[in-house]
Design a protein around this motif. Structure first.
Motif, PDB file in Angstrom:
ATOM      1  N   ILE A   1       0.834  -1.203   0.000  1.00 38.77           N
ATOM      2  CA  ILE A   1       0.000   0.000   0.000  1.00 38.77           C
ATOM      3  C   ILE A   1       0.867   1.251   0.000  1.00 38.77           C
ATOM      4  O   ILE A   1       0.619   2.204  -0.749  1.00 38.77           O
ATOM      5  N   ARG A   2       1.900   1.259   0.838  1.00 42.78           N
ATOM      6  CA  ARG A   2       2.788   2.426   0.954  1.00 42.78           C
ATOM      7  C   ARG A   2       3.499   2.729  -0.365  1.00 42.78           C
ATOM      8  O   ARG A   2       3.720   3.889  -0.726  1.00 42.78           O
ATOM      9  N   ARG A   3       3.856   1.685  -1.097  1.00 44.82           N
ATOM     10  CA  ARG A   3       4.574   1.865  -2.360  1.00 44.82           C
ATOM     11  C   ARG A   3       3.637   2.098  -3.546  1.00 44.82           C
ATOM     12  O   ARG A   3       4.108   2.313  -4.660  1.00 44.82           O
ATOM     13  N   GLY A   4       2.329   2.067  -3.308  1.00 41.80           N
ATOM     14  CA  GLY A   4       1.385   2.292  -4.387  1.00 41.80           C
ATOM     15  C   GLY A   4       1.274   1.139  -5.359  1.00 41.80           C
ATOM     16  O   GLY A   4       0.824   1.329  -6.500  1.00 41.80           O
ATOM     17  N   ARG A   5       1.640  -0.059  -4.948  1.00 35.23           N
ATOM     18  CA  ARG A   5       1.493  -1.245  -5.803  1.00 35.23           C
ATOM     19  C   ARG A   5       0.070  -1.772  -5.666  1.00 35.23           C
ATOM     20  O   ARG A   5      -0.163  -2.877  -5.149  1.00 35.23           O
ATOM     21  N   SER A   6      -0.868  -0.969  -6.111  1.00 35.52           N
ATOM     22  CA  SER A   6      -2.266  -1.320  -5.856  1.00 35.52           C
ATOM     23  C   SER A   6      -3.197  -0.626  -6.838  1.00 35.52           C
ATOM     24  O   SER A   6      -2.860   0.381  -7.454  1.00 35.52           O
ATOM     25  N   TYR A   7      -4.380  -1.203  -6.949  1.00 35.95           N
ATOM     26  CA  TYR A   7      -5.472  -0.537  -7.645  1.00 35.95           C
ATOM     27  C   TYR A   7      -6.734  -0.679  -6.808  1.00 35.95           C
ATOM     28  O   TYR A   7      -6.777  -1.454  -5.832  1.00 35.95           O
ATOM     29  N   VAL A   8      -7.772   0.073  -7.165  1.00 37.46           N
ATOM     30  CA  VAL A   8      -9.021   0.082  -6.416  1.00 37.46           C
ATOM     31  C   VAL A   8     -10.129  -0.401  -7.334  1.00 37.46           C
ATOM     32  O   VAL A   8     -10.219   0.045  -8.487  1.00 37.46           O
ATOM     33  N   ALA A   9     -10.962  -1.307  -6.846  1.00 41.10           N
ATOM     34  CA  ALA A   9     -12.049  -1.883  -7.643  1.00 41.10           C
ATOM     35  C   ALA A   9     -13.338  -1.843  -6.846  1.00 41.10           C
ATOM     36  O   ALA A   9     -13.331  -1.939  -5.614  1.00 41.10           O
ATOM     37  N   GLU A  10     -14.469  -1.741  -7.557  1.00 46.55           N
ATOM     38  CA  GLU A  10     -15.750  -1.632  -6.876  1.00 46.55           C
ATOM     39  C   GLU A  10     -16.190  -2.946  -6.244  1.00 46.55           C
ATOM     40  O   GLU A  10     -17.018  -2.942  -5.327  1.00 46.55           O
ATOM     41  N   SER A  11     -15.653  -4.085  -6.708  1.00 50.67           N
ATOM     42  CA  SER A  11     -16.035  -5.379  -6.145  1.00 50.67           C
ATOM     43  C   SER A  11     -15.011  -6.431  -6.543  1.00 50.67           C
ATOM     44  O   SER A  11     -14.106  -6.179  -7.343  1.00 50.67           O
ATOM     45  N   LYS A  12     -15.202  -7.642  -6.006  1.00 47.51           N
ATOM     46  CA  LYS A  12     -14.285  -8.732  -6.306  1.00 47.51           C
ATOM     47  C   LYS A  12     -14.379  -9.181  -7.759  1.00 47.51           C
ATOM     48  O   LYS A  12     -13.478  -9.863  -8.257  1.00 47.51           O
ATOM     49  N   SER A  13     -15.448  -8.823  -8.472  1.00 45.97           N
ATOM     50  CA  SER A  13     -15.614  -9.267  -9.859  1.00 45.97           C
ATOM     51  C   SER A  13     -14.739  -8.486 -10.833  1.00 45.97           C
ATOM     52  O   SER A  13     -14.564  -8.913 -11.975  1.00 45.97           O
ATOM     53  N   VAL A  14     -14.189  -7.355 -10.391  1.00 49.76           N
ATOM     54  CA  VAL A  14     -13.388  -6.501 -11.280  1.00 49.76           C
ATOM     55  C   VAL A  14     -11.910  -6.799 -11.076  1.00 49.76           C
ATOM     56  O   VAL A  14     -11.407  -6.748  -9.946  1.00 49.76           O
ATOM     57  N   GLU A  15     -11.216  -7.104 -12.178  1.00 45.95           N
ATOM     58  CA  GLU A  15      -9.776  -7.357 -12.136  1.00 45.95           C
ATOM     59  C   GLU A  15      -9.081  -6.493 -13.177  1.00 45.95           C
ATOM     60  O   GLU A  15      -9.574  -6.342 -14.299  1.00 45.95           O
ATOM     61  N   LEU A  16      -7.930  -5.938 -12.789  1.00 44.89           N
ATOM     62  CA  LEU A  16      -7.113  -5.147 -13.695  1.00 44.89           C
ATOM     63  C   LEU A  16      -5.698  -5.692 -13.732  1.00 44.89           C
ATOM     64  O   LEU A  16      -5.191  -6.200 -12.726  1.00 44.89           O
ATOM     65  N   ALA A  17      -5.063  -5.549 -14.894  1.00 45.81           N
ATOM     66  CA  ALA A  17      -3.618  -5.744 -15.020  1.00 45.81           C
ATOM     67  C   ALA A  17      -3.117  -4.560 -15.839  1.00 45.81           C
ATOM     68  O   ALA A  17      -3.604  -4.323 -16.953  1.00 45.81           O
ATOM     69  N   PHE A  18      -2.165  -3.817 -15.287  1.00 42.69           N
ATOM     70  CA  PHE A  18      -1.724  -2.573 -15.920  1.00 42.69           C
ATOM     71  C   PHE A  18      -0.200  -2.555 -15.912  1.00 42.69           C
ATOM     72  O   PHE A  18       0.425  -2.789 -14.881  1.00 42.69           O
ATOM     73  N   SER A  19       0.408  -2.286 -17.088  1.00 39.39           N
ATOM     74  CA  SER A  19       1.869  -2.313 -17.188  1.00 39.39           C
ATOM     75  C   SER A  19       2.332  -1.370 -18.283  1.00 39.39           C
ATOM     76  O   SER A  19       1.544  -0.915 -19.117  1.00 39.39           O
ATOM     77  N   ALA A  20       3.623  -1.083 -18.255  1.00 38.45           N
ATOM     78  CA  ALA A  20       4.259  -0.274 -19.292  1.00 38.45           C
ATOM     79  C   ALA A  20       5.551  -0.955 -19.703  1.00 38.45           C
ATOM     80  O   ALA A  20       6.288  -1.484 -18.856  1.00 38.45           O
ATOM     81  N   ALA A  21       5.827  -0.973 -21.009  1.00 35.69           N
ATOM     82  CA  ALA A  21       7.032  -1.617 -21.538  1.00 35.69           C
ATOM     83  C   ALA A  21       7.774  -0.630 -22.422  1.00 35.69           C
ATOM     84  O   ALA A  21       7.169   0.165 -23.152  1.00 35.69           O
ATOM     85  N   GLY A  22       9.111  -0.673 -22.364  1.00 33.83           N
ATOM     86  CA  GLY A  22       9.931   0.237 -23.162  1.00 33.83           C
ATOM     87  C   GLY A  22      11.091  -0.476 -23.793  1.00 33.83           C
ATOM     88  O   GLY A  22      11.127  -1.714 -23.870  1.00 33.83           O
ATOM     89  N   GLY A  23      12.064   0.309 -24.246  1.00 33.02           N
ATOM     90  CA  GLY A  23      13.214  -0.242 -24.951  1.00 33.02           C
ATOM     91  C   GLY A  23      13.999  -1.240 -24.128  1.00 33.02           C
ATOM     92  O   GLY A  23      14.008  -1.205 -22.900  1.00 33.02           O
ATOM     93  N   LYS A  24      14.663  -2.170 -24.851  1.00 36.04           N
ATOM     94  CA  LYS A  24      15.539  -3.168 -24.253  1.00 36.04           C
ATOM     95  C   LYS A  24      14.811  -4.067 -23.251  1.00 36.04           C
ATOM     96  O   LYS A  24      15.383  -4.508 -22.250  1.00 36.04           O
ATOM     97  N   GLY A  25      13.540  -4.346 -23.526  1.00 36.69           N
ATOM     98  CA  GLY A  25      12.793  -5.304 -22.729  1.00 36.69           C
ATOM     99  C   GLY A  25      12.436  -4.853 -21.335  1.00 36.69           C
ATOM    100  O   GLY A  25      12.113  -5.684 -20.474  1.00 36.69           O
ATOM    101  N   ARG A  26      12.462  -3.558 -21.059  1.00 39.75           N
ATOM    102  CA  ARG A  26      12.127  -3.079 -19.721  1.00 39.75           C
ATOM    103  C   ARG A  26      10.617  -3.082 -19.521  1.00 39.75           C
ATOM    104  O   ARG A  26       9.851  -2.759 -20.415  1.00 39.75           O
ATOM    105  N   HIS A  27      10.210  -3.412 -18.293  1.00 39.05           N
ATOM    106  CA  HIS A  27       8.799  -3.428 -17.919  1.00 39.05           C
ATOM    107  C   HIS A  27       8.626  -2.774 -16.550  1.00 39.05           C
ATOM    108  O   HIS A  27       9.548  -2.788 -15.728  1.00 39.05           O
TER     109      HIS A  27
END
Length: 514
Positions: free
Chosen positions: A396-422
């Protein structure tokens, strides 16, 4: 024996002792013995016998935040009981009526910090008792020791004609009894190793102004698909020992408090068991930093709650310099949540535009009190190394989180750049300013909703509505020179034309660039 004591508080407040910077006043002392009674040894009083005093007075408009009524408690008391009433006259529209809170401090006194704190029920109850073995929810069991106790009255709002009140104190004599040793829930549940865990960290039971028992809350949390919860009663830690038997391998129960000041509320999230955080200050007193440190010293996180709520005393006035996380979504989504989200986003913008200001993650909680309040609506979904107090707080402190209205909602969010960085939510994608960046959002359980990519430049991409069953993928390309951060929102269809629809989910940001 019953005796009436009248304590009018007139304009000159004659005979009152002022404590603090005009923030509180202390009335004349209520005594339970005089003359021969005072000299009689406690052992001569019949076990089970009682004495009662009734105090009446009127608080004027402009009263201080707290009015303390001292009560001389003699030796040999087994139970302290108090009940109160006050008048609630009809007032014109737009005028505040009467609202009076109540609590109590024992013979250790009312000094800030809470050594003498024995309980608080705000305006949720009209009476309470304290014994060695038991106490009214919101109050702390323990011996009723000899000395001066203080009933704390909190005139939250006062009508123009004043606030007439009556307090009745009853002492019951007898053996002191034993106080059971408190047991607390474990700081670890079984978990799934490094995984996404769902939680609700702002909940109220019968130990403050909620209507559900801890057992009912735990059962509803499991139904909502939650992995962790946090106890957060208003201005009391009395619920802490009542959660131990409700935890399990499938549910981590953390302990905390909703510190409910006159200038905003803050959730102390995941403090050490038995920790009490004082609430008797305003922003102008410059005390909040001290108590924020107390939360952290007790292992907790400082979370300003519903910062733009419109209820009296709810709007956040302390600034965010001492905040670890901001509760940007509180309960059913309303316009004040939209303002809180926009305010949080403005703080993100400020954090990436120089000055060295650290960014503050956001979370969402239900603030559930009673039916039909939905536990887990919303819920914070945290990437943590395990299902432990420490790991959840770290996520929670590091912000590794998202907020959803219920257990039925799932998210996966990412960013990718040069040289295979994610990079994932709460992380940073280390790329040059002009390197191409691909942002990807995968959504499940949001039929008819639209997805938006938000940056420090505003909303830069909006998807079409997701078809049944609400599963879809959104990709967007940018560079670090164009977007200092990216975050995602999923929203329902607009209710008001021209305005965004209510949130279904949102993520903390991913930062782009070095």
């Amino acid at each position: 024996m019953c005796e009436d004591v009248h304590h009018p508080i007139g304009p000159n407040r004659r005979g009152l002792f002022v404590t603090g910077a005009a923030a509180a006043i202390t009335l004349g002392t209520v005594s339970f013995a005089s003359g021969a009674e005072r000299r009689a040894p406690a052992r001569d009083r019949k076990p089970g016998s009682t004495e009662t005093r009734t105090v009446r007075g009127t608080l004027p408009t402009g009263s201080p935040d707290f009015v303390y009524l001292p009560v001389e408690v003699p030796d040999g008391v087994a139970e302290f009981r108090a009940a109160y009433t006050y008048e609630k006259p009809t007032v014109p529209p737009g005028t505040q009526g009467n609202a009076l809170d109540i609590g109590v401090f024992d013979e250790r006194g009312t000094e800030p910090g809470g050594k003498g704190f024995r309980g608080w029920s705000g305006g949720a109850r009209t009476e309470f008792f304290i014994r060695a073995d038991e106490a009214t929810p919101g109050y702390i069991p323990g011996r009723v020791r000899e000395g001066t106790w203080y009933i704390a009255l909190g005139p939250y709002t006062v009508a123009p004609e004043g606030l007439p009140y009556e307090v009745t104190i009853t002492l019951t004599y007898g053996a002191p009894g034993r106080t059971p040793r408190p047991a607390y829930p474990p700081e670890r549940a079984k978990g799934r190793g490094r995984a996404w865990y769902r939680g609700d960290c702002h909940l109220h039971s019968v130990h403050s102004d909620g209507r559900r028992t801890p057992a009912e809350i735990a059962a509803l949390a499991r139904e909502a698909g939650l992995d962790f919860i946090n106890s957060s009663e208003h201005n009391t830690h009395s619920a802490h020992p009542h959660w131990a038997e409700l935890a399990g391998d499938d549910l981590l129960i953390m302990l905390g408090e909703e510190v409910t000041t006159r200038n905003g509320h803050v959730v102390a999230l995941g403090v050490d068991p038995g920790t009490f955080i004082d609430w008797r200050y305003r922003a102008r007193d410059n005390r909040f930093g001290k108590y924020a440190r107390k939360v952290r010293d007790a292992g907790g996180l400082v979370v300003p709650a519903h910062p733009h709520a419109t209820c009296v005393g709810c709007n956040w006035k302390f600034g965010f310099g001492d905040a670890d996380v901001i509760e940007a979504w509180n309960g059913a989504y309303t316009p004040d949540d939209e303002i809180a989200l926009a305010d949080w986003d403005s703080q993100l913008v400020a954090s990436v535009r120089g000055g060295g200001r650290p960014w503050i993650p956001a979370m969402g909680n239900s603030d559930a009190h009673r039916d039909p309040d939905r536990i887990g609506g919303p819920q914070t979904v945290v990437l943590a190394d395990d299902l432990t107090r420490e790991a959840i707080q770290d996520g929670i402190r590091r912000g590794r989180s998202y907020v959803a209205e219920s257990k039925s909602v799932e998210l996966a969010f990412s960013a990718a750049g040069g040289k295979g960085r994610h990079a994932g939510i709460g992380g940073r994608l280390d790329v040059d300013r002009d390197d191409p960046v691909t942002v990807r959002l995968d959504v499940k359980g949001a039929p008819g909703c639209t997805a938006r990519i938000v940056t420090d430049q505003g909303v830069l991409h909006t998807s079409p509505a997701l078809p049944e069953p609400g599963t879809g993928t959104v990709e967007w390309r940018t560079t670090a020179s164009y977007a200092a951060y990216v975050r995602a929102e999923v929203r329902h269809a607009p209710v008001t034309p021209g305005l965004p629809g209510p949130l279904t989910a949102f993520t903390n940001p991913i930062f782009l660039g070095r």
